[in-house]
Write a protein that holds these residues in place. Structure first.
Motif, PDB file in Angstrom:
ATOM      1  N   LYS A 170      24.152  11.896  67.971  1.00 46.59           N
ATOM      2  CA  LYS A 170      24.734  13.403  67.448  1.00 46.59           C
ATOM      3  C   LYS A 170      25.748  13.562  67.244  1.00 46.59           C
TER       4      LYS A 170
ATOM      5  N   ASP B   8      24.559  14.782  57.105  1.00 48.60           N
ATOM      6  CA  ASP B   8      23.710  15.672  57.422  1.00 48.60           C
ATOM      7  C   ASP B   8      21.849  14.740  58.043  1.00 48.60           C
ATOM      8  N   VAL B   9      21.340  15.338  58.787  1.00 52.33           N
ATOM      9  CA  VAL B   9      20.851  14.875  59.334  1.00 52.33           C
ATOM     10  C   VAL B   9      18.917  14.641  58.280  1.00 52.33           C
ATOM     11  N   HIS B  10      19.364  15.531  57.885  1.00 47.85           N
ATOM     12  CA  HIS B  10      18.073  15.482  57.114  1.00 47.85           C
ATOM     13  C   HIS B  10      18.019  13.957  55.979  1.00 47.85           C
ATOM     14  N   GLU B  11      18.890  14.345  55.152  1.00 52.53           N
ATOM     15  CA  GLU B  11      19.281  12.968  54.913  1.00 52.53           C
ATOM     16  C   GLU B  11      19.019  11.332  55.228  1.00 52.53           C
TER      17      GLU B  11
ATOM     18  N   LEU C 260      17.536  10.514  57.524  1.00 56.12           N
ATOM     19  CA  LEU C 260      15.454  10.859  58.240  1.00 56.12           C
ATOM     20  C   LEU C 260      15.637  10.487  56.603  1.00 56.12           C
ATOM     21  N   ASP C 261      15.042  10.625  55.429  1.00 53.75           N
ATOM     22  CA  ASP C 261      14.965  10.486  54.064  1.00 53.75           C
ATOM     23  C   ASP C 261      15.505   9.589  53.865  1.00 53.75           C
ATOM     24  N   ARG C 262      16.496   8.598  53.971  1.00 55.35           N
ATOM     25  CA  ARG C 262      17.376   7.430  53.163  1.00 55.35           C
ATOM     26  C   ARG C 262      16.326   6.245  53.858  1.00 55.35           C
TER      27      ARG C 262
END
Length: 118
Positions: free
Chosen positions: A99, A108-111, A113-115
């Protein structure tokens, strides 16, 4: 070695992580026999005493049992117990550093995870 093990970790911890990952992936299920100390040592180029130390840690934690003269076997419920322990280890030991590194790099954490993995 798993992605979370450091290169400077003791060899027995690297072996332990490798065995744990195999159990969690289902390569070894409840009742399955683990490779012999000698076979695993040869496979990983490790000292048999080092492998024995890694195996002993699984026995101490109640994930495997030794059947004298036969080998080491995964105990029923070991996968669930191991998964809980490894999650706790990740969340307390690794996640804070991951983290922090994510924040340091401005990711960006969301990016993430979507990567898609490359």
């Amino acid at each position: 070695m798993t992605a979370l093990e450091h290169e400077d970790s003791p060899v027995y911890l690297k072996l332990r992580a490798s065995i744990a990952a195999a159990i969690l992936r289902g390569q070894y299920r409840a009742g399955d026999q683990l490779p012999s100390v000698r076979a695993l040592a040869a496979e990983h180029g490790a000292n048999p005493l080092t492998v024995a130390k890694a195996y002993q840690s699984f026995q101490d934690d109640g994930y495997v049992e030794v059947r004298r003269g036969v080998g080491m076997f995964v105990l029923p419920g070991a996968v669930e117990k191991l998964r809980i322990a490894e999650r706790d280890r990740f969340l307390k030991g690794y996640w804070p550093r991951v983290k922090e590194h994510i924040a340091l790099l401005g990711l960006d954490v969301h990016e993430l995870l979507d990567r898609e993995t490359a």
